[in-house]
Design an enzyme around this catalytic site. Structure first.
Site, PDB file in Angstrom:
ATOM      1  N   CYS A   1      68.690-131.711 -44.922  1.00 23.74           N
ATOM      2  CA  CYS A   1      68.644-131.367 -46.345  1.00 23.74           C
ATOM      3  C   CYS A   1      67.410-130.608 -46.817  1.00 23.74           C
ATOM      4  CB  CYS A   1      68.772-132.640 -47.171  1.00 23.74           C
ATOM      5  SG  CYS A   1      70.260-133.604 -46.851  1.00 23.74           S
TER       6      CYS A   1
ATOM      7  N   HIS B   1      65.399-132.822 -54.117  1.00 21.05           N
ATOM      8  CA  HIS B   1      65.002-133.191 -52.749  1.00 21.05           C
ATOM      9  C   HIS B   1      63.874-132.333 -52.177  1.00 21.05           C
ATOM     10  CE1 HIS B   1      66.792-135.340 -48.970  1.00 21.05           C
ATOM     11  NE2 HIS B   1      65.820-136.013 -49.553  1.00 21.05           N
TER      12      HIS B   1
END
Length: 454
Positions: free
Chosen positions: A62, A119
């Protein structure tokens, strides 16, 4: 920061930009690859009307893909490649890196929104979206939030521009709705807009409203059933975004780019078939992902492109459309516009690199793709040279895209040449890079409502 030079654009009007990122969407998890297995009519339409990017690469997980997507640079250069940024980590995308949103602000994009999973740093406000070039943010700082309660580590991780946001609904649906609302509002102005939509779907936890399960009731594997249903929910949200763009009357001059941040996790049966490997691996199933782009004003649609492209190419390509030269820190990615617009059918020769060390230096994952070859090295850090504990494989990726035959023993000189390239790439990682995933986890307690004031 005046880090960019604005150039005269080859395009009369800078396009609106909608960048959509799926989370853990595998190669075999879209309709144009697997029409009998998963229903993604809106994504299929986007791919059909635009360009299918059949050879598109990202990082194995990610945070690094997100970092490279928003900087045009390999995340290893600034310490964001080794691992994702977990809840207990005081780390973020360095503030001296120019983001795509920063650059577009200088190019006159007045509204720049991000809706979904950030993130890229949460422990300090300097890393938050509103301090990284975005004017609007709704979503979560961390990964793996609960889709219904919007919590991570038992605390609400759902925010609007730095303030806690309590709203009911399935996260995927909310993301699509907020992105659509932003587009409707931004389109009323004269300036172009940038809308970044990083979905958290279909990443775990595997949760979905029951109505999306019906098309997949035939699957006995409940995890796979839920995963596919989550993709359908995301596809519906993408459909809402596409409909909103069309309703504004600006679809012709709006570029919509879709990709996944990495492959499906290994526990999803057939999620990356027929590619080898899965998320967190340097094999094709971890890093070669579904991708497509539509820009009617300049990219003739209905084509499938097989040239090798990567996540680091997105920013330089979009900035060229916006009339902006590269920033002071040079890109690793390249401008894909000549290929996407049909002016050429090939790209300059270059190597592509893959790396992560999330589990520690003794279990690193490295790969380099060079011309027709791909070298994969699993095991101890390549900076220590070749050691017996490493698993070294060479694939003729041009003729063996599924990595079915290791030919390292037949081409020792190629192995040596590519291994040396991996060592040079691995040396780019700074000393203050993000630590391995589990480091610092013990005893961590999430702040109330993930409110950050420092």
């Amino acid at each position: 920061m005046a880090l960019l030079l604005v150039a005269s654009s080859a395009w009369a009007v800078a396009p609106n930009i909608v960048l959509i990122l799926a989370d853990d969407l595998g190669w075999n998890s879209v309709g144009w690859h697997n029409p009998d297995g998963v229903k993604t009519p809106n994504l299929d339409r986007l791919c059909r009307e635009g360009l299918e990017l059949d050879n598109f690469y990202v990082s194995p997980m990610c945070s690094p893909t997100r970092a490279g997507l928003l900087t045009g640079r390999y995340p290893i250069r600034y310490g964001c490649a080794r691992a994702v940024i977990p809840p207990w980590r005081d780390f973020g995308l360095p503030v001296d890196e120019t983001t795509l949103a920063d650059a577009l602000a200088e190019a006159g994009y007045e509204k720049r929104g991000v809706f979904g999973k950030w993130h890229l740093g949460h422990a300090q406000t300097k890393w938050h979206p509103n301090n990284r070039g975005f004017t609007d943010f709704i979503g979560c700082y961390n990964g793996a939030i609960d889709y219904f309660t919007h919590e991570r580590d038992d605390e609400l991780d759902w925010h609007r521009n730095g303030e806690s946001l309590r709203e009911e609904g399935y996260a995927t649906t909310l993301i699509g709705g907020h992105a659509s609302e932003f587009i409707r509002d931004a389109a009323k102005g004269d300036a172009p807009y940038f809308c970044y939509v990083p979905f958290n779907a279909p990443h775990s936890p595997f949760q979905v409203p029951e109505e999306y399960r019906a098309p997949y009731a035939r699957f006995k594997d409940k995890k796979k059933q839920t995963y596919l249903a989550m993709i359908s929910a995301m596809d519906e949200a993408v459909g809402e975004i596409l409909e909103t763009i069309e309703a504004t009357g600006e679809a012709e001059n709006t570029i919509v780019w879709f990709l996944s941040d990495n492959g499906a996790e290994g526990g999803i049966s057939g999620g990356n078939s027929p590619l080898n490997g899965a998320k967190l691996s340097a094999y094709e199933g971890g890093v070669r992902v579904p991708a497509c782009v539509r820009y009617p004003a300049d990219y003739p649609g209905g084509r499938k492109l097989s040239a090798r492209m990567a996540f680091i190419d997105v920013m330089p390509t979009l900035l060229r459309l916006a009339g902006v030269e590269q920033p002071v820190k040079p890109f690793d990615g390249i401008d894909l516009n000549p290929l996407l617009s049909g002016k050429t059918d090939r790209l300059p020769a270059r190597d592509l690199y893959i790396y992560h060390g999330q589990q520690g230096s003794d279990k690193e994952r490295n790969a380099v793709i060079s011309w027709e070859w791909k070298l994969v090295v699993n095991g101890p850090d390549v900076l220590g040279g070749r050691v017996g504990a490493q698993k070294i494989e060479l694939f003729h990726i041009a003729s063996d895209p599924n990595e079915s035959k290791d030919v390292a023993a037949e081409h020792p000189e190629t192995v040596e040449e590519l291994f040396a390239k991996l060592v040079l790439f691995r040396k780019l990682q700074p000393q203050n890079a993000v630590p391995p995933y589990k480091e610092g986890r013990e005893g961590f307690v999430a702040p109330e409502d993930w409110k950050i004031s420092m």
